[in-house]
Design a protein around this motif. Structure first.
Motif, PDB file in Angstrom:
ATOM      1  N   UNK A  30       0.841  -1.179   0.000  1.00  0.00           N
ATOM      2  CA  UNK A  30       0.000   0.000   0.000  1.00  0.00           C
ATOM      3  C   UNK A  30       0.890   1.248   0.000  1.00  0.00           C
TER       4      UNK A  30
ATOM      5  N   UNK B   9       1.047   5.702  -0.257  1.00  0.00           N
ATOM      6  CA  UNK B   9       0.256   6.886   0.069  1.00  0.00           C
ATOM      7  C   UNK B   9       1.063   8.149  -0.221  1.00  0.00           C
TER       8      UNK B   9
ATOM      9  N   UNK C 197       2.806   0.850   3.533  1.00  0.00           N
ATOM     10  CA  UNK C 197       2.484  -0.129   4.567  1.00  0.00           C
ATOM     11  C   UNK C 197       2.329  -1.493   3.907  1.00  0.00           C
TER      12      UNK C 197
ATOM     13  N   UNK D 248      -1.911  -6.068   6.014  1.00  0.00           N
ATOM     14  CA  UNK D 248      -2.046  -6.295   7.454  1.00  0.00           C
ATOM     15  C   UNK D 248      -1.749  -7.752   7.793  1.00  0.00           C
TER      16      UNK D 248
ATOM     17  N   UNK E  18      -1.141  -7.714  13.832  1.00  0.00           N
ATOM     18  CA  UNK E  18      -0.254  -6.561  13.715  1.00  0.00           C
ATOM     19  C   UNK E  18      -0.981  -5.335  13.224  1.00  0.00           C
ATOM     20  N   UNK E  19      -0.595  -4.168  13.658  1.00  0.00           N
ATOM     21  CA  UNK E  19      -1.242  -2.940  13.181  1.00  0.00           C
ATOM     22  C   UNK E  19      -0.795  -2.610  11.770  1.00  0.00           C
ATOM     23  N   UNK E  20      -1.644  -1.893  11.093  1.00  0.00           N
ATOM     24  CA  UNK E  20      -1.385  -1.501   9.709  1.00  0.00           C
ATOM     25  C   UNK E  20      -0.568  -0.221   9.730  1.00  0.00           C
ATOM     26  N   UNK E  21       0.714  -0.345  10.012  1.00  0.00           N
ATOM     27  CA  UNK E  21       1.550   0.820  10.257  1.00  0.00           C
ATOM     28  C   UNK E  21       2.068   1.408   8.962  1.00  0.00           C
ATOM     29  N   UNK E  22       1.948   2.702   8.823  1.00  0.00           N
ATOM     30  CA  UNK E  22       2.500   3.403   7.670  1.00  0.00           C
ATOM     31  C   UNK E  22       3.848   4.013   8.052  1.00  0.00           C
ATOM     32  N   UNK E  23       4.827   3.769   7.204  1.00  0.00           N
ATOM     33  CA  UNK E  23       6.168   4.308   7.400  1.00  0.00           C
ATOM     34  C   UNK E  23       6.388   5.420   6.379  1.00  0.00           C
ATOM     35  N   UNK E  24       6.903   6.522   6.880  1.00  0.00           N
ATOM     36  CA  UNK E  24       7.022   7.722   6.062  1.00  0.00           C
ATOM     37  C   UNK E  24       8.437   7.926   5.539  1.00  0.00           C
TER      38      UNK E  24
ATOM     39  N   UNK F  68      -6.731   1.389  14.412  1.00  0.00           N
ATOM     40  CA  UNK F  68      -5.416   1.543  15.018  1.00  0.00           C
ATOM     41  C   UNK F  68      -5.160   3.004  15.312  1.00  0.00           C
TER      42      UNK F  68
ATOM     43  N   UNK G 264      -1.975   5.841  16.477  1.00  0.00           N
ATOM     44  CA  UNK G 264      -0.531   6.047  16.424  1.00  0.00           C
ATOM     45  C   UNK G 264      -0.169   7.407  17.003  1.00  0.00           C
TER      46      UNK G 264
ATOM     47  N   UNK H 174       3.018   9.937  16.117  1.00  0.00           N
ATOM     48  CA  UNK H 174       4.184  10.221  15.297  1.00  0.00           C
ATOM     49  C   UNK H 174       4.876  11.471  15.842  1.00  0.00           C
TER      50      UNK H 174
ATOM     51  N   UNK I 152       8.768  12.368   9.619  1.00  0.00           N
ATOM     52  CA  UNK I 152       7.687  11.790  10.433  1.00  0.00           C
ATOM     53  C   UNK I 152       8.175  10.453  10.977  1.00  0.00           C
TER      54      UNK I 152
ATOM     55  N   UNK J  86       2.275   2.637  18.702  1.00  0.00           N
ATOM     56  CA  UNK J  86       1.026   2.281  18.055  1.00  0.00           C
ATOM     57  C   UNK J  86       0.188   1.395  18.973  1.00  0.00           C
TER      58      UNK J  86
ATOM     59  N   UNK K 281      -3.449  -1.140  18.928  1.00  0.00           N
ATOM     60  CA  UNK K 281      -4.587  -1.761  18.261  1.00  0.00           C
ATOM     61  C   UNK K 281      -5.811  -1.597  19.147  1.00  0.00           C
TER      62      UNK K 281
END
Lengths: 117, 114
Positions: free
Chosen positions: A31, A33, A95, A98, A102-108, B33, B35, B37, B45, B50, B52
């Motif tokens: 995914x 973004x 991301x 899922x 686990x959480x659907x974590x977005x990394x920037x 979820x 978070x 940041x 960022x 995090x 759940x």
């Protein structure tokens, strides 16, 4: 540790010009973004992309904007004819699908600062 | 639509002290979820922590912990033993699962003083 990368770090352009912002997401992520942050304001969602198509876009993402995944690694944001109000920091994020529990974590990525003159 | 509210535009704390940043959110979803940041002056960022929504246990990451109150829709961040490097803007964010967008709060500027 894998990370999202973005180029360029700073882009200066004249109003009306086209710009392409580039991102390389984390390799096993599915995914992608784009977000933007006008100086001093909150981070705003622009568009999400999955399986080679847009999955959601905000009202900011009008016909002047487009996204593309031209190959297996890059993810680009194009602004066709820039306006003064497009000046902002643009962040790419990714991301993975899922995973159970686990959480659907977005990394920037580190962002591209776009300045429109 | 989901909304995230951070009611503290700015906060300051002495080095080595503890500080709590507030966040509330509004959603009709049951699975989601949350978070925090961190955005230092470099504007990168950085994920801090995090949570759940289906987990009752509060998340912790070293000096960072959250107080997640699902019924109250509250998600505060506690920073213990504050360090000068914690000086940054902190954003609270919400997302639904499966590749959905992050919805951010307006942010809280945290200044750690020596």
């Amino acid at each position: 540790e894998p990370e999202v990368t973005q180029t360029p770090s700073h882009q200066v352009t004249q109003m009306g010009q086209e710009v392409i912002l580039r991102c390389v997401p984390i390799s096993n992520h599915l995914y992608f973004y784009w977000y933007r942050q006008i100086l001093g304001q909150k981070v705003e969602f622009l568009v999400s992309f999955y399986n080679n198509e847009i999955s959601e876009k905000s009202e900011i993402f009008d016909d002047q904007f487009s996204v593309e995944r031209p190959d297996g690694s890059n993810f680009t944001l194009k602004i066709r004819s820039t306006k003064l109000e497009d000046s902002a920091m643009y962040f790419c994020a990714s991301s993975e699908a899922r995973v159970a529990g686990g959480p659907d974590t977005q990394y920037f990525g580190p962002g591209t600062r776009l300045t429109v003159l | 639509a989901q909304t995230v509210t951070q009611s503290q535009p700015e906060m300051s704390v002495q080095e080595a002290e503890t500080v709590t940043l507030s966040c509330t959110y509004d959603t009709s979803e049951n699975n989601y979820y949350l978070f925090w940041y961190k955005q230092p002056p470099s504007r990168q960022m950085i994920l801090v922590i995090r949570q759940e929504a289906y987990k009752q246990q509060n998340a912790t990451e070293n000096r960072f912990s959250v107080n997640f109150q699902k019924a109250a829709k509250s998600f505060s961040l506690k920073i213990s033993d504050s360090q000068l490097g914690d000086t940054a803007m902190y954003f609270c964010a919400f997302t639904r699962p499966y590749g959905n967008k992050l919805v951010f709060g307006a942010g809280t500027i945290l200044r750690v003083k020596s």
